[in-house]
Design a protein around this motif. Structure first.
Motif, PDB file in Angstrom:
ATOM      1  N   SER A  31     -29.964  54.042 -11.966  1.00  0.00           N
ATOM      2  CA  SER A  31     -31.195  53.900 -11.726  1.00  0.00           C
ATOM      3  C   SER A  31     -31.567  52.756 -10.627  1.00  0.00           C
ATOM      4  O   SER A  31     -32.391  53.412  -9.117  1.00  0.00           O
ATOM      5  CB  SER A  31     -31.964  54.438 -12.908  1.00  0.00           C
TER       6      SER A  31
ATOM      7  N   TRP B  88     -37.842  58.875 -10.384  1.00  0.00           N
ATOM      8  CA  TRP B  88     -37.993  59.973  -9.184  1.00  0.00           C
ATOM      9  C   TRP B  88     -39.162  60.027  -8.341  1.00  0.00           C
ATOM     10  O   TRP B  88     -39.962  61.437  -8.098  1.00  0.00           O
ATOM     11  CB  TRP B  88     -38.471  60.412 -11.201  1.00  0.00           C
TER      12      TRP B  88
ATOM     13  N   CYS C  85     -37.786  66.675 -10.147  1.00  0.00           N
ATOM     14  CA  CYS C  85     -38.455  65.385  -9.809  1.00  0.00           C
ATOM     15  C   CYS C  85     -39.564  65.463 -10.969  1.00  0.00           C
ATOM     16  O   CYS C  85     -39.479  64.226 -11.590  1.00  0.00           O
ATOM     17  CB  CYS C  85     -38.660  64.889  -8.933  1.00  0.00           C
ATOM     18  N   CYS C  86     -40.726  65.751 -10.071  1.00  0.00           N
ATOM     19  CA  CYS C  86     -41.826  66.289 -11.295  1.00  0.00           C
ATOM     20  C   CYS C  86     -41.516  66.585 -12.882  1.00  0.00           C
ATOM     21  O   CYS C  86     -41.873  65.817 -13.553  1.00  0.00           O
ATOM     22  CB  CYS C  86     -42.907  67.492 -11.099  1.00  0.00           C
TER      23      CYS C  86
ATOM     24  N   LEU D 234     -38.203  65.929 -13.907  1.00  0.00           N
ATOM     25  CA  LEU D 234     -37.546  65.881 -14.682  1.00  0.00           C
ATOM     26  C   LEU D 234     -38.294  63.601 -15.536  1.00  0.00           C
ATOM     27  O   LEU D 234     -37.661  63.927 -15.346  1.00  0.00           O
ATOM     28  CB  LEU D 234     -36.206  64.494 -13.625  1.00  0.00           C
ATOM     29  N   ASN D 235     -39.504  63.548 -13.721  1.00  0.00           N
ATOM     30  CA  ASN D 235     -40.689  62.312 -14.643  1.00  0.00           C
ATOM     31  C   ASN D 235     -41.203  62.581 -15.989  1.00  0.00           C
ATOM     32  O   ASN D 235     -40.670  61.544 -16.978  1.00  0.00           O
ATOM     33  CB  ASN D 235     -41.608  62.006 -13.140  1.00  0.00           C
TER      34      ASN D 235
ATOM     35  N   THR E 214     -38.983  61.965 -18.831  1.00  0.00           N
ATOM     36  CA  THR E 214     -38.634  61.084 -18.198  1.00  0.00           C
ATOM     37  C   THR E 214     -39.458  59.122 -19.408  1.00  0.00           C
ATOM     38  O   THR E 214     -39.165  58.639 -19.811  1.00  0.00           O
ATOM     39  CB  THR E 214     -38.260  60.085 -16.735  1.00  0.00           C
TER      40      THR E 214
ATOM     41  N   GLY F  23     -45.558  61.647 -15.250  1.00  0.00           N
ATOM     42  CA  GLY F  23     -44.445  62.414 -14.395  1.00  0.00           C
ATOM     43  C   GLY F  23     -44.597  63.688 -13.350  1.00  0.00           C
ATOM     44  O   GLY F  23     -43.833  63.260 -11.726  1.00  0.00           O
TER      45      GLY F  23
END
Length: 618
Positions: free
Chosen positions: A101, A152, A180-181, A183-184, A187, A192
């Protein structure tokens, strides 16, 4: 002229990336993957969750020590479980996804800076600042998802920035932002999506006619289809885990009682289920400082903002110049909002030291832009900062030398923990144990302290001298060299201190004697000795006087294993035929052991912790 400049620029960019990747290999993917061992608390708990994920073949509901672990989003654990599948369960395999990462964030920031500021050197500076920043380094020594949040968020902001360069935004860039939002969210939870959306809205409101211009631009960003992409990625896991962990008994709720908010505590067979615990308790109530159980502390507000300077040192000396330049163009305005909004968000909630991390990539980009411009035309501001850095570097070096030689150098068999002054009230903070250090214990850190003194004084002196000669780029490289030297010292210091923070050495001591039918009991919270579970490959540790923290909520589900011992139940087990290994903290936290019938044998002691048993090994 233009045709010959483009290949040269590409070659320079490739060379810079290779240099940065080499530094990443040394400091993030080399020896730091293997040492020190995983630490007790979040580090080994999260690794154990990933291990149990592949052990149970369940990639939806998280478990720790056989009990539902419902408070976290899954991406970090999915990545570690995949690493375990590929490389086997080990310390390095647990840390590898986080290291990757960092690499992804490094390459993203290098590309972002290079394109946004049209300079290959800006890309180099972005990478150097990121890799050499103390906060990024120290918080990738612990297996927490916050670095992935940075990744992200940076990718989302890069997608949005690219759309701002287009009159008609690309559908695929908008979808990339949405992905990306999502995946955040997978996470770290709701922040996110909150952070990137608020940053974008604030930026559009400040750069478009309000409200008509903002609304028209939002319509161009393909909001409905982007929302569909977001839910397609984020929704499945949330639905599956909610169905797998429904409400048990009466759901209860949050009530306003006698002038304050009250959260009813669960009892056996009466838990609210995953949706309540994850969204209400872990997202909303945590923000309001009402989360149960309250097993965490909060960093004071001024310290929280001040830590941002520490996590970015030595580059934080240039931050105020970055702030002054934010109004110069829209890119810097976007970066300024990106840095400010996470900091302001957490200023009104509970805070941990690492909550500043989402702001760091934006500051890295601002720093890269300023350093690049100053290298092209060195000014008086850079020379003044060099003087300040030299003053601080000299003072810090003198302090490091003082502690290196005034402390008592421990003998080879001395336990560092015996030299510390215990401050249990600070242990809810991420690095609260380091507050136990005193002048006597500093002698154990002589090598890291000497390396710190050399790195800080040498780099700040070289930086000052080169600045005075007008060689700003060389001066910045000297400062980066000193920062990397300090990171090496920090790693050596963490390795020296690690026996106090981990039970790995106790696990290694009892492993040759341990049999499948033997019982391991932790006196206190599971997190206090969670490395025992990971390194001994056991997910059945019993807990004495520690039904709290991460295992607390999951322990109320009807199918939770009966692993919580009382003083009476342990006393009844002690003289029995089953061999018991009892871990305890010598600082008497959570309290003295109960009186145990029969003999008590000391098996091993290290790092302020010991393993006792009801029988000697055979």
């Amino acid at each position: 002229m233009i045709s010959s400049a483009i290949p040269a620029e590409r070659a320079s960019s490739t060379r810079n990336r290779l240099i940065l990747i080499g530094l990443w290999i040394i400091f993030y993917a080399g020896f730091t993957l293997f040492t020190p061992p995983l630490l007790d608390d979040a580090d080994s708990v999260h690794a154990e969750v990933a291990r149990e994920m592949i052990l149970r073949h369940d990639w939806v509901t998280l478990y720790a020590n056989g009990i539902r672990y419902l408070e976290k989003a899954p991406v970090l654990y999915w990545s570690m479980a995949a690493s375990f599948k590929l490389f086997g369960v080990s310390t390095a395999a647990a840390r590898l996804p986080l290291a990757l990462s960092v690499l992804a964030l490094l390459l993203t920031l290098e590309a972002f800076a290079r394109r946004a500021f049209q300079s290959t050197r800006a890309g180099l500076y972005a990478g150097l600042v990121l890799l050499s920043s103390f906060g990024i380094f120290i918080f990738t020594r612990i297996l927490i998802p916050d670095l992935a949040v940075c990744l992200w968020l940076t990718l989302a902001m890069l997608c949005f920035w690219k759309t701002e360069q287009q009159e008609q935004p690309s559908r695929w860039l908008c979808y990339g932002f949405a992905a990306c939002c999502a995946l955040n969210v997978l996470t770290k939870g709701l922040i996110g999506i909150v952070f990137p959306v608020v940053i974008v809205l604030a930026y559009l409101l400040l750069t478009r006619n309000v409200p008509r211009g903002t609304f028209l631009r939002l319509r161009q960003l393909h909001p409905l289809s982007s929302l569909a992409v977001f839910f397609a990625i984020a929704a499945p896991w949330h639905i599956l885990i909610g169905l797998a962990n429904p409400t048990q008994g009466h759901p209860g709720g949050v009530a306003f009682v006698h002038g304050h908010w009250s959260v009813p505590l669960p009892t056996d067979g009466n838990v609210h289920g995953w949706f309540w615990f994850y969204f209400v308790n872990e997202q909303v109530l945590r923000y309001l400082n009402l989360r149960v159980p309250r097993d965490y502390d909060t960093v004071p507000l001024l310290l929280f903002w001040g830590l941002l300077l520490i996590w970015l040192m030595p580059w934080s000396a240039f931050i105020f110049n970055d702030i002054a330049a934010i109004r110069r163009d829209r890119t810097r305005l976007l970066l300024g909002l990106w840095a400010a909004i996470p900091m302001l968000f957490f200023s009104f909630s509970t805070r941990q030291e690492y909550y500043v991390l989402p702001a760091i990539p934006a500051l890295v980009l601002l720093l890269a832009a300023w350093l690049d411009e100053d290298a092209k035309e060195p000014g008086i501001a850079g020379r003044r900062i060099a003087v300040v850095l030299f003053a601080f570097g000299t003072i810090a070096s003198a302090m490091a030398l003082f502690f290196a030689y005034s402390g008592t150098k421990p003998s080879a068999n001395m336990d560092l923990a015996s030299m510390l002054q215990q401050n249990p009230g600070d242990y809810a903070l991420s690095f609260g144990h380091f507050l136990d250090l005193n002048r006597e214990a500093m002698g154990a850190f002589r090598v890291p302290l000497l390396l710190t003194a050399i790195a800080l004084f040498g780099s700040s002196l070289a930086h000052l001298l080169l600045r005075r000669r007008g060689k700003a780029h060389a001066a910045n490289l000297a400062l980066a060299a000193g920062a990397f030297g300090f990171l090496l010292a920090a790693h050596l210091g963490l390795q020296t201190f690690s026996p106090v923070l981990t039970s790995r050495q106790l696990a290694a001591a009892i492993a040759p004697q341990l049999k499948a039918q033997d019982l391991i009991v932790i006196h206190g919270e599971y997190e206090a000795a969670s490395t025992l579970g990971f390194y001994l490959r056991r997910n059945d540790l019993h807990i004495l006087e520690g039904r709290s923290s991460n295992l607390w909520y999951g322990s109320f589900f009807p199918d939770a294993p009966k692993i919580f011992e009382t003083k009476e139940s342990l006393a009844a087990r002690w003289p029995g035929p089953q061999r018991i290994f009892l871990w305890q903290d010598l600082s008497n936290d959570p309290g003295p052991l109960p009186v145990l019938p029969g003999p008590v044998y000391l098996i091993f002691k290290s790092g302020g912790k010991e393993i006792l048993s009801n029988r000697m090994g055979q």
